[in-house]
Design a protein around this motif. Structure first.
Motif, short mmCIF file in Angstrom:
data_model
loop_
_atom_site.label_atom_id
_atom_site.label_comp_id
_atom_site.label_asym_id
_atom_site.label_seq_id
_atom_site.Cartn_x
_atom_site.Cartn_y
_atom_site.Cartn_z
N GLU A 164 -78.17 -58.89 57.32
CA GLU A 164 -79.13 -58.13 56.53
C GLU A 164 -80.24 -59.04 56.00
O GLU A 164 -80.00 -60.22 55.72
CB GLU A 164 -78.44 -57.44 55.37
CG GLU A 164 -77.48 -56.33 55.80
CD GLU A 164 -78.17 -55.27 56.66
OE1 GLU A 164 -79.27 -54.82 56.27
OE2 GLU A 164 -77.60 -54.92 57.70
N PRO A 165 -81.47 -58.52 55.88
CA PRO A 165 -82.59 -59.34 55.41
C PRO A 165 -82.31 -60.08 54.12
O PRO A 165 -82.70 -61.24 53.96
CB PRO A 165 -83.71 -58.31 55.24
CG PRO A 165 -83.40 -57.24 56.24
CD PRO A 165 -81.90 -57.16 56.26
N ALA A 166 -81.63 -59.44 53.17
CA ALA A 166 -81.32 -60.11 51.90
C ALA A 166 -80.44 -61.33 52.10
O ALA A 166 -80.62 -62.36 51.42
CB ALA A 166 -80.64 -59.13 50.94
N ASN A 167 -79.50 -61.25 53.04
CA ASN A 167 -78.63 -62.39 53.32
C ASN A 167 -79.39 -63.52 54.00
O ASN A 167 -79.15 -64.70 53.71
CB ASN A 167 -77.45 -61.95 54.18
CG ASN A 167 -76.52 -61.00 53.44
OD1 ASN A 167 -76.49 -60.99 52.22
ND2 ASN A 167 -75.78 -60.20 54.18
N GLN A 218 -67.57 -59.76 56.56
CA GLN A 218 -68.86 -59.45 55.95
C GLN A 218 -69.64 -60.73 55.66
O GLN A 218 -69.07 -61.81 55.54
CB GLN A 218 -68.65 -58.66 54.65
CG GLN A 218 -67.90 -57.35 54.84
CD GLN A 218 -68.57 -56.43 55.83
OE1 GLN A 218 -69.78 -56.25 55.81
NE2 GLN A 218 -67.78 -55.84 56.71
N ASP A 219 -70.96 -60.59 55.55
CA ASP A 219 -71.80 -61.74 55.22
C ASP A 219 -71.85 -62.00 53.72
O ASP A 219 -72.24 -63.08 53.29
CB ASP A 219 -73.23 -61.52 55.73
CG ASP A 219 -73.34 -61.64 57.24
OD1 ASP A 219 -72.52 -62.37 57.83
OD2 ASP A 219 -74.21 -61.00 57.83
N GLU A 220 -71.46 -61.00 52.92
CA GLU A 220 -71.48 -61.14 51.47
C GLU A 220 -70.06 -61.16 50.91
O GLU A 220 -69.13 -60.68 51.55
CB GLU A 220 -72.27 -60.00 50.82
CG GLU A 220 -73.76 -60.03 51.10
CD GLU A 220 -74.51 -58.99 50.29
OE1 GLU A 220 -75.59 -59.31 49.76
OE2 GLU A 220 -74.02 -57.85 50.20
N ASN A 221 -69.95 -61.69 49.71
CA ASN A 221 -68.64 -61.71 49.07
C ASN A 221 -68.82 -61.67 47.55
O ASN A 221 -69.89 -62.02 47.02
CB ASN A 221 -67.86 -62.97 49.46
CG ASN A 221 -66.35 -62.75 49.40
OD1 ASN A 221 -65.89 -61.69 48.99
ND2 ASN A 221 -65.58 -63.75 49.80
N GLN A 222 -67.80 -61.23 46.87
CA GLN A 222 -67.76 -61.24 45.41
C GLN A 222 -66.35 -61.62 45.01
O GLN A 222 -65.38 -60.99 45.45
CB GLN A 222 -68.15 -59.87 44.83
CG GLN A 222 -68.30 -59.87 43.32
CD GLN A 222 -68.92 -58.58 42.81
OE1 GLN A 222 -68.99 -57.58 43.52
NE2 GLN A 222 -69.38 -58.59 41.57
N VAL A 223 -66.23 -62.63 44.18
CA VAL A 223 -64.91 -63.18 43.87
C VAL A 223 -64.76 -63.38 42.36
O VAL A 223 -65.73 -63.29 41.60
CB VAL A 223 -64.70 -64.54 44.58
CG1 VAL A 223 -64.78 -64.39 46.08
CG2 VAL A 223 -65.69 -65.59 44.08
N ALA A 274 -72.93 -62.11 46.34
CA ALA A 274 -73.97 -62.90 47.00
C ALA A 274 -73.59 -63.15 48.45
O ALA A 274 -72.44 -62.94 48.86
CB ALA A 274 -74.15 -64.24 46.27
N ALA A 275 -74.56 -63.61 49.23
CA ALA A 275 -74.28 -64.06 50.58
C ALA A 275 -73.25 -65.19 50.52
O ALA A 275 -73.26 -66.00 49.59
CB ALA A 275 -75.56 -64.55 51.26
#
Length: 406
Positions: A169-172, A367-372, A386-387
């Protein structure tokens, strides 16, 4: 002020349906203060128009190698020197093949060969094309030559297929570009340290054909390895079977089973490592006895019984042997995420645990993003979604700070 302010980015767009996403990428870059010039291949013109790209970037769009107006001053060489970073998004299988071979038969490929600036590619193609051995070989060769990459992502494709091949995705991509310029000026504060990082899934053989595994893509572990490497650490990356491209300079050890991963970890840490990060998704169980021949279906039964036994607990073993100053684990959970992670932290004697909710479709596996959520004995920290490349930088910084205070 954004670290992209006044950065000169040349965006190359190749032929593919994902080309439309590049419009949003240009918008994000220019909004952050970057100066963006666009180069189109002939194939890309079928998907996006020069007028649209010119309006968003604020510059005329280039597409012709031998443009009489530009070439009076050797324009293609000047453009190659102008860029602080060349980004190819989307990068088609054809472009990757030509770039690997060093071909310079259009403006974009010529710029990539003529530039001394870094190049970042965002592959985008049908899942079968991405998985093809030729494309995989090209991706690895480009990585070995120092070409940066992001993606591809996994999911539904325009052709109806499902699998790896979607452009990130463009944001990543934007976050990866921002992280690139940020890390260029990062102090080499990990110089002299040895980090051992595991990544990806393990594959536990049932027979010569079948195996037990999971959906881990390895992206988080590879991002952590890249981040630590950029800050000067010597990095050993022990990886299960993945399609990620290893960062240039990493010591990659490829394994399949949990037993092989444990042996590789112990060998890599014969001399005490400074940091161990267990980012791999290790299978909890393996066959008690894996058969030498393919197991056949029985015509008189609709069931089959497999006898499984526990795999070795890699992190617990390393903690017991005191093989690292700081040991970091991951907890991939689908429920009671924080509770289970805290239990694992205490039970295994870890210094840090990173809890990951893999029940969510927008983060985690593939996925290209993650939240931990990052948990220690003293505190809990929740960085924003975030990416994975950007999150890795934050996690490496947190881990390094933890080593300085403990």
């Amino acid at each position: 002020m954004s670290n992209l302010a006044q950065k000169r980015i040349l965006l190359g767009i190749t032929g593919g349906i994902a080309a439309y996403k590049s419009i949003e990428l240009i918008r994000l870059l220019t909004k952050a203060g970057a100066d963006v010039q666009v180069v189109l291949t002939e194939g890309a013109k079928a998907f996006v128009t020069e007028m649209t790209l010119q309006a968003i970037s604020g510059h005329p769009v280039r597409s012709t190698l031998l443009d009489p107006n530009a070439e009076a001053g050797m324009g293609h060489i000047e453009l190659a020197k102008w860029a602080d970073l060349i980004v190819i998004a989307p990068a088609s299988a054809d472009f990757m093949a030509r770039y690997t071979q060093g071909m310079a038969n259009d403006l974009l490929s010529t710029l990539c060969i003529a530039t001394e600036s870094p190049v970042l590619i965002a592959p985008a193609m049908n899942q079968a094309m991405w998985r093809h051995p030729a494309t995989q070989t090209n991706a690895k060769l480009l990585a070995e030559r120092g070409v940066l990459s992001i993606g591809p992502a996994d999911g539904a494709q325009a052709c109806g297929d499902i699998g790896p091949g979607r452009m990130s995705e463009p944001a990543n991509i934007f976050n990866t570009i921002a992280a690139h310029f940020q890390t260029k000026n990062i102090e080499q504060d990990l110089a002299g340290q040895h980090w051992v990082i595991t990544a990806g899934p393990t594959m536990e053989a049932i027979d010569p054909v079948r195996y037990i595994s999971n959906h881990s893509s390895g992206k988080m572990g590879y991002a952590l390895a890249s981040s630590a490497l950029k800050r000067g650490a010597a990095v050993t990356l022990i990886s299960g079977p993945v399609q990620c491209i290893p960062p240039k300079g990493v010591n990659l050890i490829s394994i399949k089973s949990a037993d092989e991963m444990l042996a590789a970890c112990e060998q890599a840490m014969e001399k005490q490592a400074d940091v161990f990060i267990g980012a791999a998704a290790v299978a909890d169980f393996k066959m008690k006895i894996a058969t030498d021949q393919k197991m056949k279906k029985k015509s008189d039964s609709d069931e089959i019984q497999l006898t499984l036994i526990k795999n070795p607990d890699i992190i617990a073993t390393l903690v017991q042997h005191n093989r690292s100053k700081i040991i970091v684990g991951f907890a991939a959970e689908t429920q009671n995420v924080i509770e289970y992670a805290k239990g694992k932290l205490e039970r295994k004697g870890l210094d840090i645990i990173i809890a990951n909710d893999v029940s969510r479709s927008d983060i985690g596996f593939n996925q290209d993003e993650n939240q931990v959520t990052v948990i220690t004995k003293e505190k809990t920290w929740e960085p924003a979604k975030a990416a994975k490349s950007e999150l890795a930088n934050q996690l490496v910084n947190f881990i390094h700070e933890h080593t300085q205070t403990n």
